[in-house]
Every structure is written in structure tokens, then in C-alpha cells.
Design an enzyme around this catalytic site. Structure first.
Site, PDB file in Angstrom:
ATOM      1  N   GLY A 182       0.662  -1.402  -0.102  1.00  0.00           N
ATOM      2  CA  GLY A 182      -0.130   0.072  -0.003  1.00  0.00           C
ATOM      3  C   GLY A 182       0.903   1.267  -0.026  1.00  0.00           C
ATOM      4  O   GLY A 182       0.735   2.061   0.776  1.00  0.00           O
ATOM      5  N   ALA A 183       1.631   1.343  -0.663  1.00  0.00           N
ATOM      6  CA  ALA A 183       2.868   2.226  -0.710  1.00  0.00           C
ATOM      7  C   ALA A 183       2.877   3.269  -1.812  1.00  0.00           C
ATOM      8  O   ALA A 183       3.515   4.222  -1.964  1.00  0.00           O
ATOM      9  CB  ALA A 183       4.238   1.777  -0.773  1.00  0.00           C
ATOM     10  N   SER A 184       1.518   3.173  -2.688  1.00  0.00           N
ATOM     11  CA  SER A 184       1.559   4.352  -3.410  1.00  0.00           C
ATOM     12  C   SER A 184       1.235   5.756  -3.038  1.00  0.00           C
ATOM     13  O   SER A 184       1.278   6.757  -3.739  1.00  0.00           O
ATOM     14  CB  SER A 184       0.344   3.916  -4.711  1.00  0.00           C
ATOM     15  OG  SER A 184      -0.767   3.843  -4.043  1.00  0.00           O
ATOM     16  N   ASP A 223      -2.723  -7.602  -5.072  1.00  0.00           N
ATOM     17  CA  ASP A 223      -3.639  -7.393  -4.141  1.00  0.00           C
ATOM     18  C   ASP A 223      -3.185  -8.454  -2.889  1.00  0.00           C
ATOM     19  O   ASP A 223      -3.066  -9.566  -3.044  1.00  0.00           O
ATOM     20  CB  ASP A 223      -4.883  -7.943  -4.864  1.00  0.00           C
ATOM     21  CG  ASP A 223      -6.377  -8.233  -3.706  1.00  0.00           C
ATOM     22  OD1 ASP A 223      -5.977  -7.745  -2.561  1.00  0.00           O
ATOM     23  OD2 ASP A 223      -7.122  -8.741  -3.988  1.00  0.00           O
ATOM     24  N   VAL A 224      -3.121  -7.885  -1.774  1.00  0.00           N
ATOM     25  CA  VAL A 224      -2.633  -8.574  -0.595  1.00  0.00           C
ATOM     26  C   VAL A 224      -3.467  -9.594  -0.005  1.00  0.00           C
ATOM     27  O   VAL A 224      -2.942 -10.304   0.578  1.00  0.00           O
ATOM     28  CB  VAL A 224      -2.082  -7.585   0.487  1.00  0.00           C
ATOM     29  CG1 VAL A 224      -1.027  -6.688  -0.183  1.00  0.00           C
ATOM     30  CG2 VAL A 224      -3.017  -6.736   0.963  1.00  0.00           C
ATOM     31  N   SER A 277      -3.883   0.350  14.137  1.00  0.00           N
ATOM     32  CA  SER A 277      -4.601   1.710  13.951  1.00  0.00           C
ATOM     33  C   SER A 277      -4.734   1.951  15.667  1.00  0.00           C
ATOM     34  O   SER A 277      -4.833   0.870  16.308  1.00  0.00           O
ATOM     35  CB  SER A 277      -5.821   1.620  13.205  1.00  0.00           C
ATOM     36  OG  SER A 277      -6.663   2.734  13.787  1.00  0.00           O
ATOM     37  N   TYR A 337     -13.737  -2.232  10.929  1.00  0.00           N
ATOM     38  CA  TYR A 337     -12.485  -1.739  10.789  1.00  0.00           C
ATOM     39  C   TYR A 337     -11.775  -2.031  11.983  1.00  0.00           C
ATOM     40  O   TYR A 337     -10.770  -2.583  12.089  1.00  0.00           O
ATOM     41  CB  TYR A 337     -12.128  -0.294  10.598  1.00  0.00           C
ATOM     42  CG  TYR A 337     -11.342   0.429  10.376  1.00  0.00           C
ATOM     43  CD1 TYR A 337     -10.362   0.180   9.101  1.00  0.00           C
ATOM     44  CD2 TYR A 337     -10.704   1.247  11.202  1.00  0.00           C
ATOM     45  CE1 TYR A 337      -9.129   0.614   8.977  1.00  0.00           C
ATOM     46  CE2 TYR A 337      -9.356   1.762  11.300  1.00  0.00           C
ATOM     47  CZ  TYR A 337      -8.660   1.591  10.042  1.00  0.00           C
ATOM     48  OH  TYR A 337      -7.393   2.242   9.848  1.00  0.00           O
ATOM     49  N   LYS A 360      -8.219  -4.558  12.451  1.00  0.00           N
ATOM     50  CA  LYS A 360      -6.949  -3.826  12.957  1.00  0.00           C
ATOM     51  C   LYS A 360      -6.561  -4.322  14.159  1.00  0.00           C
ATOM     52  O   LYS A 360      -5.347  -4.426  14.407  1.00  0.00           O
ATOM     53  CB  LYS A 360      -7.253  -2.400  12.806  1.00  0.00           C
ATOM     54  CG  LYS A 360      -6.981  -1.618  11.640  1.00  0.00           C
ATOM     55  CD  LYS A 360      -5.754  -1.744  10.789  1.00  0.00           C
ATOM     56  CE  LYS A 360      -5.772  -1.014   9.602  1.00  0.00           C
ATOM     57  NZ  LYS A 360      -4.339  -1.188   8.908  1.00  0.00           N
ATOM     58  N   ILE A 392      -3.919  10.831  11.527  1.00  0.00           N
ATOM     59  CA  ILE A 392      -2.903  11.084  10.432  1.00  0.00           C
ATOM     60  C   ILE A 392      -3.411  11.601   9.288  1.00  0.00           C
ATOM     61  O   ILE A 392      -4.563  11.433   8.614  1.00  0.00           O
ATOM     62  CB  ILE A 392      -1.929   9.810  10.173  1.00  0.00           C
ATOM     63  CG1 ILE A 392      -1.761   9.067  11.170  1.00  0.00           C
ATOM     64  CG2 ILE A 392      -0.873  10.396   9.188  1.00  0.00           C
ATOM     65  CD1 ILE A 392      -0.581   9.960  12.175  1.00  0.00           C
TER      66      ILE A 392
END
Length: 243
Positions: free
Chosen positions: A8-10, A59-60, A138, A151, A155, A184
Site C-alpha cells: 500500500g505504498a502508492s 492484491d495483498v 491503528s 474496521y 486492525k 494522521i
């Protein structure tokens, strides 16, 4: 030269981590799934800096994709020294309005994706008798969130997985730690109203919203030799909001 995979580094936190690791001499593997142009542009930026970098769609939550990501990394850079599981999605809804499909998607990307990337990356780390794994959870994985229960669930699973994996991989000299970001300044809060953001600031002891660089700095430290005796830890980067 060490190699890091960042899922997810884009954009957002992942892109900041990729940039910081490149600046510190790592070979960088930029994983993305949807945002190809952003991943390509980030890769080109790192290459212009003089870093070694590639970008790779995967896709992880798909095991074949994860195998391909790991194999691409090994074919290009020969080893995996650091794995940062940053890929994640969110969902804002009441529990009674959350569909099973929504829940399964959150668990598949956030929880199962982290598991699969570790499963396939650790094989190289174990053979090398060294490695660093950093899982991004998170603050809601720690304390839970109203309207984000699914969510929070996805997490929270990362936290217990981190602790168990740290025990399992410790004898192979592999450190496994978890970062829990607070509020963030990324796309995840872009739809919040100004009043909501101000309220979050007021509830944060440091009276500000965090930046992706705040998270990236901790990731770089945990990947360093200076953190060689730190494992199984869950560290918040949240300005104190969960105190």
C-alpha cells in the site's frame, strides 16, 4: 544494501515510508493495487534520487498475488530484509448497516493481507536468520471506534498476530513489531468536516494531527539495528489521543 517491501505504498503513509527508506539507502519495493500512476510516479522520484526502486501491483488479500510480489522482490534484489504491512482499507458505518461483504473485505485486506505477506516473506528471512517485520494497525485496533466496529476488528487482529509472530520468529532473529497510528493527515480523514478535525486536535494532548512522516520515522527506527532487541511491541504514534 537492504531491501524493504512496503504494501500500500502508492500514497499516504506508505509513500512517505518508501521515500524515507530510499533516502536511507534501502532498495524499495512499492506495492500498490489500484493507484498505478501514483506508484509509478513515486518510483520515478526515488530513481531520480539515486535509489533502487521498483513498483509492483498485487492484491495483498490474494495469495497468488502475494507470492508474485515476494518472487519479484527476490528476483530483483535477492533478499527481503524488511517487510512493512501498510496496505489497508476502512469502512465507516453502524454495525447493523455493515454487510457481510463489507466485513469480509476489511478482514481480507487488513488482517488476511498482513498474514499472507508475512507467510511468504518470512521464508527468505528465516533462511537468512534475520529480518524485520512492521505491521501497521491503528489506534482503533487498540481502543475500538464507534461507527467503525468492523474496521476496529480487522486492525485489532493485527495486534495479536504481531505478538504471536514475534514469539514464533524470535529464534530466527526476526523482529516483529506493530505501529498504531492515530489521526494522521491522509486520505482516510479527507472526508471529515473541519469541526470534526478540530475536535480530534483538541482531544489530542499534542494538539495537532499527525503526519505520515511521524509514522515513517518510527518504521525506519524499528527496521534499524538500533531496534534489534525490540520485538512484539505495539507502539502508538497518536499524539497521546489514546491515553
Amino acid at each position: 544494501m537492504k531491501t524493504v517491501i512496503i504494501t500500500g505504498a502508492s500514497k499516504g503513509i506508505g509513500a512517505e515510508i518508501a521515500t524515507l527508506f530510499a533516502e536511507n539507502g534501502y532498495n524499495v519495493v512499492i506495492n500498490y493495487f489500484k493507484h498505478e500512476l501514483k506508484a509509478k510516479n513515486l518510483c520515478n522520484k526515488l530513481l531520480k534520487m539515486g535509489a533502487n526502486a521498483i513498483y509492483c501491483k498485487a492484491d495483498v488479500s490474494n495469495e497468488d498475488d502475494v507470492k508474485m510480489l515476494v518472487n519479484t522482490t527476490l528476483n530483483t534484489f535477492k533478499s527481503i530484509d524488511v517487510l512493512i504491512n501498510n496496505a489497508g482499507i476502512s469502512k465507516f458505518d453502524l454495525v447493523q448497516d455493515t454487510s457481510l461483504d463489507d466485513l469480509n473485505k476489511l478482514l481480507s485486506v487488513n488482517s488476511v493481507g498482513t498474514f499472507l505477506c508475512c507467510k511468504h516473506a518470512v521464508k527468505n528471512m528465516i533462511s537468512n536468520k534475520c529480518g524485520k517485520i512492521i505491521n501497521i494497525s491503528s489506534m482503533w485496533g487498540l481502543v475500538g471506534s464507534s461507527m467503525e466496529t468492523a474496521y476496529s476488528m480487522s486492525k485489532s487482529a493485527i495486534i495479536s498476530f504481531t505478538k504471536g509472530l514475534a514469539k514464533e520468529l524470535g529464534p530466527s532473529n526476526i523482529n516483529v513489531n506493530c505501529i498504531c497510528p492515530g489521526v494522521i493527515n491522509t486520505d482516510m480523514i479527507k472526508d471529515l468536516s473541519e469541526d470534526t478535525v478540530n475536535t480530534l486536535k483538541e482531544n489530542t494532548p499534542l494538539l495537532r494531527i499527525g503526519t505520515p512522516k511521524d509514522v515513517a520515522n518510527l518504521a525506519l527506527f524499528l527496521a534499524s539495528d538500533e531496534a534489534s532487541f525490540i520485538t512484539g511491541q505495539v507502539i502508538s504514534v497518536d499524539g497521546g489521543i489514546t491515553l
